[in-house]
Design a protein around this motif. Structure first.
Motif, PDB file in Angstrom:
ATOM      1  N   GLY A  43      11.073   4.816  -4.369  1.00  0.00           N
ATOM      2  CA  GLY A  43      11.792   3.585  -4.112  1.00  0.00           C
ATOM      3  C   GLY A  43      10.809   2.439  -4.283  1.00  0.00           C
ATOM      4  O   GLY A  43       9.711   2.616  -4.825  1.00  0.00           O
ATOM      5  N   HIS A  44      11.167   1.274  -3.819  1.00  0.00           N
ATOM      6  CA  HIS A  44      10.295   0.101  -3.919  1.00  0.00           C
ATOM      7  C   HIS A  44       9.273   0.106  -2.789  1.00  0.00           C
ATOM      8  O   HIS A  44       9.529   0.606  -1.699  1.00  0.00           O
ATOM      9  CB  HIS A  44      11.132  -1.183  -3.841  1.00  0.00           C
ATOM     10  N   ASN A  45       8.101  -0.458  -3.075  1.00  0.00           N
ATOM     11  CA  ASN A  45       7.091  -0.743  -2.054  1.00  0.00           C
ATOM     12  C   ASN A  45       6.620   0.481  -1.278  1.00  0.00           C
ATOM     13  O   ASN A  45       6.481   0.443  -0.062  1.00  0.00           O
ATOM     14  CB  ASN A  45       7.609  -1.804  -1.081  1.00  0.00           C
ATOM     15  N   ILE A  46       6.331   1.559  -1.967  1.00  0.00           N
ATOM     16  CA  ILE A  46       5.747   2.727  -1.312  1.00  0.00           C
ATOM     17  C   ILE A  46       4.226   2.634  -1.398  1.00  0.00           C
ATOM     18  O   ILE A  46       3.679   1.891  -2.218  1.00  0.00           O
ATOM     19  CB  ILE A  46       6.250   4.058  -1.921  1.00  0.00           C
ATOM     20  N   LEU A  47       3.554   3.397  -0.546  1.00  0.00           N
ATOM     21  CA  LEU A  47       2.098   3.467  -0.570  1.00  0.00           C
ATOM     22  C   LEU A  47       1.683   4.926  -0.539  1.00  0.00           C
ATOM     23  O   LEU A  47       2.146   5.685   0.312  1.00  0.00           O
ATOM     24  CB  LEU A  47       1.493   2.749   0.645  1.00  0.00           C
ATOM     25  N   ILE A  48       0.841   5.311  -1.490  1.00  0.00           N
ATOM     26  CA  ILE A  48       0.245   6.645  -1.507  1.00  0.00           C
ATOM     27  C   ILE A  48      -1.263   6.465  -1.539  1.00  0.00           C
ATOM     28  O   ILE A  48      -1.806   5.908  -2.491  1.00  0.00           O
ATOM     29  CB  ILE A  48       0.707   7.466  -2.726  1.00  0.00           C
ATOM     30  N   ARG A  49      -1.927   6.936  -0.499  1.00  0.00           N
ATOM     31  CA  ARG A  49      -3.377   6.824  -0.415  1.00  0.00           C
ATOM     32  C   ARG A  49      -4.056   7.911  -1.250  1.00  0.00           C
ATOM     33  O   ARG A  49      -3.409   8.767  -1.832  1.00  0.00           O
ATOM     34  CB  ARG A  49      -3.817   6.927   1.052  1.00  0.00           C
ATOM     35  N   GLU A  50      -5.382   7.916  -1.253  1.00  0.00           N
ATOM     36  CA  GLU A  50      -6.173   8.834  -2.067  1.00  0.00           C
ATOM     37  C   GLU A  50      -6.060  10.282  -1.582  1.00  0.00           C
ATOM     38  O   GLU A  50      -5.720  10.542  -0.437  1.00  0.00           O
ATOM     39  CB  GLU A  50      -7.645   8.402  -2.087  1.00  0.00           C
ATOM     40  N   GLN A  51      -6.348  11.207  -2.500  1.00  0.00           N
ATOM     41  CA  GLN A  51      -6.429  12.641  -2.223  1.00  0.00           C
ATOM     42  C   GLN A  51      -5.105  13.270  -1.783  1.00  0.00           C
ATOM     43  O   GLN A  51      -5.097  14.248  -1.040  1.00  0.00           O
ATOM     44  CB  GLN A  51      -7.509  12.939  -1.185  1.00  0.00           C
TER      45      GLN A  51
END
Length: 168
Positions: A43-51
């Motif tokens: 969807g819009h405006n998701i965040l996936i960090r490293e690893q």
């Protein structure tokens, strides 16, 4: 090597690997160093960090957050505004309702809280209803169902249906 300069990204961090046929919508941020499978949709405006490791045919709803070192299996549906902290595992065919919050710190805001983080494990086929909160280190069994608004404080057996506060 630890880089203490917040304006510089470490050069020894691995690259992000993307599968094919992805739909990544506006405002989405994906940090370097994750592996994302085929047919991933956000969807819009998701965040996936490293690893992070994300399987094939995964959907991640608007405003959801995956902190670092999260594992998501194939065919997982994660609705909007879900918080997934580090070390959480969501196995194949799980379904996560909107605004579910997973937690990973039994002693937040303490000096050593980062040393004892425990992610939640969601087994294959589990369903977690909207607005549920899952406490650190909890294992949700295969095909288990967690009712909407529940607070899960202990492991849930395979095929169980739990709801309430505390759920069980």
């Amino acid at each position: 090597m630890i880089n203490n300069d917040i304006n510089t990204y470490p050069t020894d961090c691995e690259k992000t690997v993307f599968g094919s046929n992805l739909i990544i919508r506006s405002g989405s941020i994906i940090y370097r160093g994750s592996i994302i499978g085929d047919n991933f949709i956000t969807g819009h405006n998701i965040l996936i960090r490293e690893q992070c490791r994300i399987g094939d045919n995964v959907s991640l709803g608007s405003y959801s957050i995956c902190e670092h070192h999260v594992t998501i299996g194939n065919y997982v549906r994660i609705h909007s505004a879900v918080f997934i902290p580090e070390y959480t595992e969501i196995h194949e065919n799980a379904w996560i309702g909107p605004r579910v919050v997973f937690t990973n710190s039994k002693y937040p805001n303490t000096q050593d809280s980062k040393k004892s983080l425990q992610g939640v494990i969601v087994q294959c086929g589990a369903v977690i209803g909207a607005n549920a909160t899952i406490l650190p280190g909890v294992r949700i069994g295969k095909n288990a169902i967690i009712g909407a608004g529940s607070v899960v404080t202990k492991d849930v057996p395979d095929n169980a249906i739990v709801y309430g506060n505390p759920a069980g």
